[in-house]
Design an enzyme around this catalytic site. Sequence first.
Site: not given
Ligand code: XBP
Ligand code: MG
Length: 257
Positions: A8, A10
């Site tokens: 993953d 973020d």
């Molecule tokens: C986390 C999310 C993303 C980010 C924002 O993604 O839900 O939406 O918060 O990015 P993950 P965007 O944990 O699956 O990596 O604004 O580009 O959506």
């Molecule tokens: Mg995440």
Amino acid sequence: MLKAILFDVDGTLAETERDGHRIAFNQAFAEAGLEWTWDVDVYGDLLAITGGKERIRHFIDHYQPSYPPQANESTWIAGLHKAKTTHYLRLLAEGAIPLRPGVRRLLDEARAQGLRLAIVTTTTPENVTGLLEATLGTESIDWFEVIAAGDIVPQKKPAGDIYIYTLAQLQLHADQCLAIEDSGNGVYSAKAAGIPVLVTKNAYTHDDQFTGAVAILSDLGEPGDAAQAHFGLNPANGYVDCAYLQALVRSADEFAL
Ligand code: XBP
Ligand code: MG
């Protein structure tokens, strides 16, 4: 036998949300003349909704019910989100967001041992390459056989679509892989694809439900800076290495919540 690690982005590769995405959303709102400011607590609540465009729409529906509907709201939200992505990419390029502990070390070891690597994320694809370039260098983009991101699937996490897509791209079975995630939505998504999941918690996801995770740690740890095990197998060296991941996959059934 573990063949691939599915990362993953973020909250897992880096703490991108509080000081990255959240700031970029607020900068885009101000630029658009909107008096919306997502403080740390409100953003923590909004993180329950994955996907930036979906999060903006959720905010309008649940926090700004009197907000006048835009003609063709989806196009308007997409434009606002595109502006947010521009701000976020600039924050990344300025070096604002470092990798979490142990990420670089584990990537280097996994590559040395011939483990295959993939990215499985809800965020926008440009945000993935922007983070990799800013923290590991442009060549690191090629370390990942698959970068499954954003709108490439019809349903974002917690739906299993993005992990199912990644397994198909890798042509691997779920039990040959291990996902590393930070959130309840992420665990749910990986489990929906049958993939064992290691959780590295963070401040925003500390109280999430991680049902089905094979192990829950504070982070990946580093030599001399041990990870704290909240559930499941404790890393023998105090930090997550490939041997620990192999042990997790071998015993996934035994340790799952
Ligand atoms: C986390 C999310 C993303 C980010 C924002 O993604 O839900 O939406 O918060 O990015 P993950 P965007 O944990 O699956 O990596 O604004 O580009 O959506
Ligand atoms: Mg995440």
